[in-house]
Structures are given as structure tokens and as C-alpha cells.
Design a protein around this motif. Structure first.
Motif, PDB file in Angstrom:
ATOM      1  N   GLY A 344       0.754  -1.056  -0.025  1.00 49.32           N
ATOM      2  CA  GLY A 344       0.001   0.060   0.055  1.00 49.32           C
ATOM      3  C   GLY A 344       0.934   1.310   0.251  1.00 49.32           C
ATOM      4  O   GLY A 344       2.165   1.136   0.320  1.00 49.32           O
ATOM      5  N   ALA A 345       0.245   2.326  -0.195  1.00 50.32           N
ATOM      6  CA  ALA A 345       1.005   3.567  -0.056  1.00 50.32           C
ATOM      7  C   ALA A 345       1.533   3.938   1.289  1.00 50.32           C
ATOM      8  O   ALA A 345       1.101   3.431   2.198  1.00 50.32           O
ATOM      9  CB  ALA A 345       0.113   4.810  -0.686  1.00 50.32           C
ATOM     10  N   GLY A 346       2.772   4.588   1.174  1.00 48.45           N
ATOM     11  CA  GLY A 346       3.613   4.822   2.641  1.00 48.45           C
ATOM     12  C   GLY A 346       4.123   3.471   3.092  1.00 48.45           C
ATOM     13  O   GLY A 346       4.577   2.803   2.281  1.00 48.45           O
ATOM     14  N   ILE A 347       3.795   3.526   4.341  1.00 50.52           N
ATOM     15  CA  ILE A 347       4.220   2.102   4.931  1.00 50.52           C
ATOM     16  C   ILE A 347       3.125   0.874   4.611  1.00 50.52           C
ATOM     17  O   ILE A 347       3.174  -0.180   5.322  1.00 50.52           O
ATOM     18  CB  ILE A 347       4.406   2.241   6.405  1.00 50.52           C
ATOM     19  N   GLY A 348       1.839   1.392   4.061  1.00 49.89           N
ATOM     20  CA  GLY A 348       1.157   0.545   3.999  1.00 49.89           C
ATOM     21  C   GLY A 348      -0.120  -0.155   5.148  1.00 49.89           C
ATOM     22  O   GLY A 348      -0.628  -1.096   5.059  1.00 49.89           O
ATOM     23  N   MET A 349       0.120   0.739   6.148  1.00 49.60           N
ATOM     24  CA  MET A 349      -0.423   0.315   7.512  1.00 49.60           C
ATOM     25  C   MET A 349      -1.509   1.474   7.828  1.00 49.60           C
ATOM     26  O   MET A 349      -1.393   2.499   7.751  1.00 49.60           O
ATOM     27  CB  MET A 349       0.414   0.325   8.679  1.00 49.60           C
ATOM     28  N   SER A 350      -2.732   1.035   8.332  1.00 44.32           N
ATOM     29  CA  SER A 350      -3.778   1.884   9.056  1.00 44.32           C
ATOM     30  C   SER A 350      -3.985   1.379  10.318  1.00 44.32           C
ATOM     31  O   SER A 350      -3.686   0.342  10.719  1.00 44.32           O
ATOM     32  CB  SER A 350      -5.039   1.826   8.199  1.00 44.32           C
ATOM     33  N   LEU A 351      -4.140   2.664  11.198  1.00 42.21           N
ATOM     34  CA  LEU A 351      -4.446   2.375  12.365  1.00 42.21           C
ATOM     35  C   LEU A 351      -5.737   1.954  13.065  1.00 42.21           C
ATOM     36  O   LEU A 351      -6.794   2.133  12.546  1.00 42.21           O
ATOM     37  CB  LEU A 351      -4.123   3.628  13.426  1.00 42.21           C
ATOM     38  N   ASN A 352      -5.639   0.809  13.993  1.00 42.19           N
ATOM     39  CA  ASN A 352      -6.995   0.388  14.511  1.00 42.19           C
ATOM     40  C   ASN A 352      -7.324   1.287  15.665  1.00 42.19           C
ATOM     41  O   ASN A 352      -6.693   1.127  16.700  1.00 42.19           O
ATOM     42  CB  ASN A 352      -6.634  -1.104  15.108  1.00 42.19           C
ATOM     43  N   ARG A 353      -8.128   2.435  15.323  1.00 45.61           N
ATOM     44  CA  ARG A 353      -8.283   3.354  16.166  1.00 45.61           C
ATOM     45  C   ARG A 353      -8.992   3.066  17.408  1.00 45.61           C
ATOM     46  O   ARG A 353      -8.717   3.626  18.541  1.00 45.61           O
ATOM     47  CB  ARG A 353      -9.462   4.518  15.392  1.00 45.61           C
ATOM     48  N   GLU A 354      -9.893   2.125  17.447  1.00 40.49           N
ATOM     49  CA  GLU A 354     -10.705   1.763  18.857  1.00 40.49           C
ATOM     50  C   GLU A 354      -9.600   0.951  19.626  1.00 40.49           C
ATOM     51  O   GLU A 354      -9.737   1.496  20.930  1.00 40.49           O
ATOM     52  CB  GLU A 354     -11.792   0.830  18.484  1.00 40.49           C
ATOM     53  N   PHE A 355      -8.741   0.137  19.052  1.00 32.89           N
ATOM     54  CA  PHE A 355      -7.783  -0.316  20.162  1.00 32.89           C
ATOM     55  C   PHE A 355      -6.690   0.664  20.403  1.00 32.89           C
ATOM     56  O   PHE A 355      -6.393   0.862  21.657  1.00 32.89           O
ATOM     57  CB  PHE A 355      -6.971  -1.520  19.251  1.00 32.89           C
TER      58      PHE A 355
END
Ligand code: OSB
Ligand code: MG
Length: 368
Positions: A344-355
Motif C-alpha cells: 500500500g501507499a507509504g508504510i501500507g498500514m492503517s491504525l486500529n483507532r478503537e484499540f
């Protein structure tokens, strides 16, 4: 791009295992996570410091102060065309490479996302998967050591590293070697010996390790060079190498035959890449170390490891080894000792906001 705002969080994640090294034992991972914002995008990085200055001098607290009071106020509201420009702004300040790396790495992620490219491509990576090994903490018995080695060998890890300390070195190493004659085995002393321990170090030399990591003090290149002359086993430096210049001196002096690169220790991806190039110019092998990172830091390490010089397995093992739940939504899992590089773009990671909210201990927002 112009940096609009930043968010610093201190997070605490429980570890699935008790991690013991020559300098201490930890059962959780407490670290600083930085989010940078611009153009409706976010970039992420984590700081590799720990609560106490046991590995090197910086701590979570010193990194927080440097980021909050100096580095972030300096860069927020300012336009930076690329990571080189950002680095030039940090360059006059001495040391604090772990705090600097956090800012630089988050900027790389943000910049790569703005170009809609994966980080590995901008770094000049050439691999879509990387070989990985595992770093095993000090166990309470030789039997427990043999069992955990067996388990990780079965999982396909391409190199096993055992943490050692005075009083717990040849015992587990000789036992593992006897049971696994062909295993790619290494040991990491985290600076816990001196030249007065020569007889023990020579006994370790007979175990046929792929390399011995950081046997002596972090600031002692001269004694490492003396020791390397008295050992067949190649010495790999970790704590001692804080810059590409350090790598050049260590290799020139014969203090090490190979280098462990940690982007979070070296001040960021640019310095990590310069260190990579120095090692290559000496024909020295390289591998990517780890600091028990969450998915954010782990992803940065994996992108960096896609460069050609990282020929030996890194410490970037599967996220699920460390954490029941990670702060990222995407998996970082190795199969047969190979870790795929996120696409994915950048590091390819999205944050699990709730956690993320649940594990946040402290939060600071900065804007210009
Ligand atoms: O010396 O490489 C080290 C973890 C924390 C601090 C220092 C070190 C380590 C590791 C673990 O060896 C590597 C990992 O699994 O992330
Ligand atoms: Mg190490």
C-alpha cells in the motif's frame, strides 16, 4: 509538503512473552507513537526508546521532550519538499537520533502517501519479501531454551538468535548447537562482556555462530577490534553504530565484520540508507534489527529491509509473536521465514483507532 499538525501518544501494549536480555526483563512494550498530518493525509512512526536508558541513552521521556519542545515546533507550519529537506532542519542538533528518527520516518510515510507510492519504492528497495529470523530472550532453563528454539525452527524462521549474558552463555549455546548442528545460530550479548571475559568469549567462539552481536560496551570500538582479532566468529555491532560514520569507522578498524541496522536508532531512513551503502562498500553483510516494535515500526523496518544489501535474516518476525492485538489493521506475518513487504501507499498500514484509544496512556496534540 507543509506539515500541519502532529499527535504524540504514549502507548502500552502487553507482550505475549517475558523478554529477558542482559540489561533487563520486560512484559509490555511502552512506546511513543507519532502521527504527522498534511493535505488530509497522515504519516506514522514509532520511537524505539524504552522507559529506561538500558540499551542506549535515550528514553521515552527524553524523546517526548525533544519532539514536543524542539523538533515538532521547528517543523510544523514549514514546507519540506522531501525527507532530505526535513533532515537538514534536524541536522544541527547533536544526538537524540531515536527522537529524530521518529519524526523523519513519519515524514517518509506521509510523503510516500502523498505520492501514492509504497515506501520501499522511494527507498530504492528491490525485494517483495524479506528473510526473517527470530530473537529469543533468556529462558530460565536449558530445556526451555531447546523447546522454544524447536518451536521457532518449526515455524520456518531462517535464523535463531539467543540473548546471552555472563553466567548464561555457553550453557544454552552449546546445548542448542548439539541438538541443531546445521542451524543458523547467533547470540546477542547487548554489551555485557569485557575483554576480561576472553575465556568465555573463546568458548562461545567454538559454537560456530553465524555472528556474535555486540559483546562489549557500546562505546568501545577499540576493544571490539582487539576481540575480533582473537575470534573466528564474526562480530556484528548493534548499539555501537549510531550513524553511517560509526559504521565506516567500525569496519575500517576491524571492530566488526557486519552491521545490524535499526532505522529507529540511526536517526531515520536516510542515515540507514547511508549506513547500508557504507556496509556495501566494505562488502560487509547487513541485517535489519528490531526493538519489539508494533506494526508501525515493524512496517518501516520491513520496507527498509527490501534494499539489496540486507542479505541476512532480520529480527522483523511476525507481529502475532509479540502482541495479541496490534495497533494496525493489516497483518505482518511471515510464512516459512519470509515476510512480504507491504504494497500500500507509504508504510501500507492503517491504525486500529478503537484499540489505539484503549492502549493510550498519554496524548499530546501540536499544531501551528
Ligand atoms: O539488541 O537487538 C537488540 C529488543 C530490544 C532491545 C534491543 C534488542 C532487541 C531484540 C529484539 O533483540 C528484536 C525484536 O524481536 O524486535
Ligand atoms: Mg542487539
Amino acid at each position: 509538503m507543509k506539515l500541519e499538525s502532529a499527535e504524540l501518544r504514549v502507548l502500552e501494549l502487553p507482550l505475549k512473552f517475558r523478554f529477558q536480555t542482559s540489561f533487563g526483563t520486560q512484559t509490555s512494550k511502552r512506546f511513543v507513537l507519532l502521527t504527522l498530518r498534511a493535505q488530509g493525509l497522515e504519516g506514522y512512526a514509532e520511537c524505539v526508546t524504552d522507559p529506561l536508558p538500558l540499551y542506549r541513552e535515550e528514553t521515552n521521556s527524553t524523546a517526548l521532550v525533544m519532539l514536543e519542545e524542539l523538533f515538532l515546533p521547528l517543523v510544523l507550519g514549514v514546507e519540506f519538499a522531501n525527507p532530505e529537506a526535513l533532515n537538514a532542519a534536524l541536522e544541527p542538533f547533536k544526538g537524540n537520533t531515536m527522537a529524530k528518527a521518529t519524526l523523519e520516518m513519519a515524514f517518509w510515510d506521509l510523503w510516500a502517501r502523498s505520492l501514492n507510492l509504497p515506501l520501499w519504492q522511494l527507498l530504492g528497495g528491490v525485494k517483495s519479501e524479506i528473510p526473517v529470523g527470530v530473537s529469543l530472550g533468556i529462558q530460565s532453563t536449558v530445556q526451555a531454551t531447546l523447546e522454544t528454539v524447536q518451536k521457532h525452527v518449526q515455524q520456518g524462521y531462517k535464523r535463531i538468535k539467543l540473548k546471552i549474558k555472563p553466567g548464561w552463555d555457553w550453557q544454552p549455546l552449546e546445548a542448542v548447537r548439539a541438538e541443531f548442528p546445521d542451524l543458523t545460530l547467533t547470540a546477542d550479548a547487548n554489551s555485557s562482556y569485557t575483554l576480561a571475559d576472553l575465556r568465555i568469549l573463546q568458548r562461545i567462539d567454538a559454537v560456530n555462530l553465524d555472528y556474535l552481536e555486540q559483546p562489549l560496551a557500546f562505546d568501545d570500538l577499540v576493544d571490539h577490534a582487539k576481540l575480533q582479532k582473537m575470534m573466528h566468529t564474526p562480530i556484528c555491532l548493534d548499539e555501537s553504530i549510531m550513524s553511517a560514520k560509526d559504521a565506516r569507522k567500525a569496519l575500517e578498524l576491524g571492530a566488526a565484520r557486519l552491521i545490524n541496522i535499526k532505522v529507529g536508532r540511526l536517526g531515520g531512513h536516510l542515515e540507514a540508507r547511508r549506513t547500508h551503502d557504507v556496509a556495501q562498500s566494505f562488502g560487509a553483510p547487513l541485517w535489519c534489527g528490531g526493538m519489539l516494535e508494533s506494526g508501525v515500526g515493524r512496517a518501516h523496518n520491513i520496507h527498509l529491509s527490501s534494499m539489496a544489501g540486507f542479505t541476512k535474516p532480520g529480527d522483523t518476525s511476525s507481529s502475532s509473536r509479540y502482541f495479541e492485538t496490534d495497533i494496525v489493521n493489516e497483518a505482518l506475518e511471515a510464512t516459512d521465514g519470509m515476510m512480504p513487504v507491504p504494497q500500500g501507499a507509504g508504510i501500507g498500514m492503517s491504525l486500529n483507532r478503537e484499540f489505539l484509544e484503549r492502549v493510550t496512556v498519554k496524548k499530546v496534540v501540536l499544531a501551528r
